[in-house]
Scaffold this active site. Sequence first.
Site, PDB file in Angstrom:
ATOM      1  N   GLY A  68       0.840  -1.185   0.000  1.00 42.93           N
ATOM      2  CA  GLY A  68       0.000   0.000   0.000  1.00 42.93           C
ATOM      3  C   GLY A  68       0.871   1.229   0.000  1.00 42.93           C
ATOM      4  N   ASP A 158      -5.268   1.513   5.736  1.00 42.62           N
ATOM      5  CA  ASP A 158      -6.683   1.820   5.930  1.00 42.62           C
ATOM      6  C   ASP A 158      -7.122   1.255   7.285  1.00 42.62           C
ATOM      7  OD1 ASP A 158      -9.440   2.096   5.842  1.00 42.62           O
ATOM      8  OD2 ASP A 158      -9.623   1.420   3.763  1.00 42.62           O
TER       9      ASP A 158
END
Length: 261
Positions: A68, A158
């Site tokens: 990510g 996240d």
Amino acid sequence: MAKRKRSKAQPNASSILPQKRHYRQRAHANPFSDHNLEYPASPDEVDWSVHYPAFAGSGKTPEFADVGCGFGGLLIALAPLYPDTLMLGLEIRVQVSQYVEDRIAALRATSSAPPPQPSADTPGGYQNVSIVRANAMKFLPNYFFKHSLSALFFLFPDPHFKLRKHKARIISPTLLAEYAYVLRPGGIVYTITDVKDLAEWMKAHLSAFPLFETVDAEALRAEGKGPILDAVWASTEEGKKVDRNKGEKWLSCFRRIEPSL
């Protein structure tokens, strides 16, 4: 009188670096959605010379993986510090991964700075960083051989605040087995977040997993990993945003260990 030859103007970094405003996308993506991804059946099928042409024929494969990777801040910060180490970012969002790819291409085209210790194996010029658009929750072992990584980064992932969404968190008991598989003994998992609940979640799960143990920042600095810690803390887009807003960050690191007999 002989005419003077005009020298070709060198590309200017500021003029060709991509602009984030042209790559806007949502802050997060659902990892369980169908993202129409292409991925190798196994690491044997990955042609790393496409990603790192300056290292073609060296036999090198990535050692650092930024899961990510966002806009690539960590990769860009670490590239000149570890010029002989191949680094790969994995990002699921189309526009964001394209931005990082374009950013690396621009930096390669404009960089003239040699690595700290130039040699045939360390060409410098951001040749040691690349990115793939991939869903690391599903396909991480498709890219990396067993024990091939020395560092895994999970920076400002996240948080998936809702309880029913916790299964989508990038740190989970199921996924930790895969991270232990690709990370070599002695390798380090670096995590950082500005969400205290997520920090506690990641620390609890990694500490409970039998192949990881907590390692403090002081010990890592004593091992010479201070530049990595500094980049983890301050080089990412999210990290800089937290600093601007005078928010808090929680850093936790874990060492891959061999199980005791």
